[in-house]
Design a protein around this motif. Structure first.
Motif, mmCIF file in Angstrom:
data_model
loop_
_atom_site.group_PDB
_atom_site.id
_atom_site.type_symbol
_atom_site.label_atom_id
_atom_site.label_comp_id
_atom_site.label_asym_id
_atom_site.label_seq_id
_atom_site.Cartn_x
_atom_site.Cartn_y
_atom_site.Cartn_z
ATOM 1 N N THR A 42 15.337 -25.838 38.514
ATOM 2 C CA THR A 42 14.734 -26.470 39.761
ATOM 3 C C THR A 42 12.954 -26.443 39.774
ATOM 4 O O THR A 42 12.646 -26.637 40.765
ATOM 5 N N GLY A 43 12.339 -26.298 38.711
ATOM 6 C CA GLY A 43 10.843 -26.653 38.466
ATOM 7 C C GLY A 43 10.245 -25.270 38.627
ATOM 8 O O GLY A 43 9.278 -25.438 39.377
ATOM 9 N N ASN A 44 10.221 -24.425 37.904
ATOM 10 C CA ASN A 44 9.409 -23.226 37.822
ATOM 11 C C ASN A 44 8.536 -23.204 36.437
ATOM 12 O O ASN A 44 9.538 -22.979 35.566
ATOM 13 N N PHE A 45 7.347 -23.308 36.393
ATOM 14 C CA PHE A 45 6.728 -23.421 35.221
ATOM 15 C C PHE A 45 5.384 -22.416 35.348
ATOM 16 O O PHE A 45 4.672 -22.318 36.256
ATOM 17 N N LEU A 46 5.445 -21.825 34.230
ATOM 18 C CA LEU A 46 4.192 -21.048 33.765
ATOM 19 C C LEU A 46 3.326 -21.987 32.864
ATOM 20 O O LEU A 46 3.934 -22.299 31.646
ATOM 21 N N ILE A 47 2.098 -22.277 32.850
ATOM 22 C CA ILE A 47 1.364 -22.891 31.773
ATOM 23 C C ILE A 47 -0.167 -22.263 31.707
ATOM 24 O O ILE A 47 -0.579 -21.644 32.778
ATOM 25 N N GLU A 48 -0.898 -22.872 30.974
ATOM 26 C CA GLU A 48 -2.276 -22.755 30.570
ATOM 27 C C GLU A 48 -2.746 -24.212 30.631
ATOM 28 O O GLU A 48 -2.193 -25.152 30.060
#
Length: 179
Positions: A42-48
């Motif tokens: 459902t669209g949960n992201f961790l990014i740099e």
């Protein structure tokens, strides 16, 4: 590089706005996102990402999703500190024992002139809520699907929101290495 949490609103829910996470990950990486991690569909992201401006990053991601998938989602960008603080400020610690009954609605911006009395009139006797900064906490022991309050939160706050249950909040903190 800055660490960001991306919360997409309304993708892969109810058969609408279907986006494979692998393809969305590829889109994010093509935009300069690194260390991309995702949790559930459902669209949960961790990014740099090198971008310092949350609003700019949100708008750029939404534009790229529109180009790639044909719709423009709301993308809430939070720093890990903001997300961690939201979890730590949970005013309903007892509700953590039933993680699907506790929801955090993340506001796209600060709500202006909110009349919490209107929300109080909508809640069931078993429900509790509190607005803390840009997070609306809702404990709905009978389930969010049965909550009239949950359906009307955004309308009464007057700003866009996206909600995550306590289980998802905890999983995202774990994914980020935060306990």
């Amino acid at each position: 590089m800055n660490n960001w949490l991306l919360l997409f609103r309304g993708i892969n829910v109810g058969g609408n706005n279907i986006v494979p996470m692998k393809k969305l990950t590829e889109v994010l990486m093509s935009m300069g996102c690194a260390e991309v991690k995702t949790y559930i569909q459902t669209g949960n992201f961790l990014i740099e990402h090198q971008e310092n401006n949350q609003s700019k990053l949100s708008a750029n991601i939404a534009d790229e999703v529109e180009k790639s998938f044909g719709f423009k989602p709301q993308v809430l960008v939070l720093s890990l500190d903001e997300f961690t603080q939201a979890a730590r400020q949970n005013p309903f610690p007892k509700a953590e024992l039933e993680p699907k009954s506790l929801h955090l609605f993340f506001l796209s911006q600060a709500a202006q002139s909110v009349d919490l009395n209107d929300l109080f009139l909508l809640k069931k006797p078993s429900e509790s809520f509190e607005l803390v900064g840009q997070v609306f906490y809702l404990h709905a022991p009978e389930g969010i699907g049965r909550s009239k309050l949950a359906v009307k939160v955004e309308k009464h706050l007057g700003v866009a929101t996206t909600a995550r249950n306590w289980n998802t909040v905890q999983k995202l903190l774990g994914l980020a290495g935060i306990e």
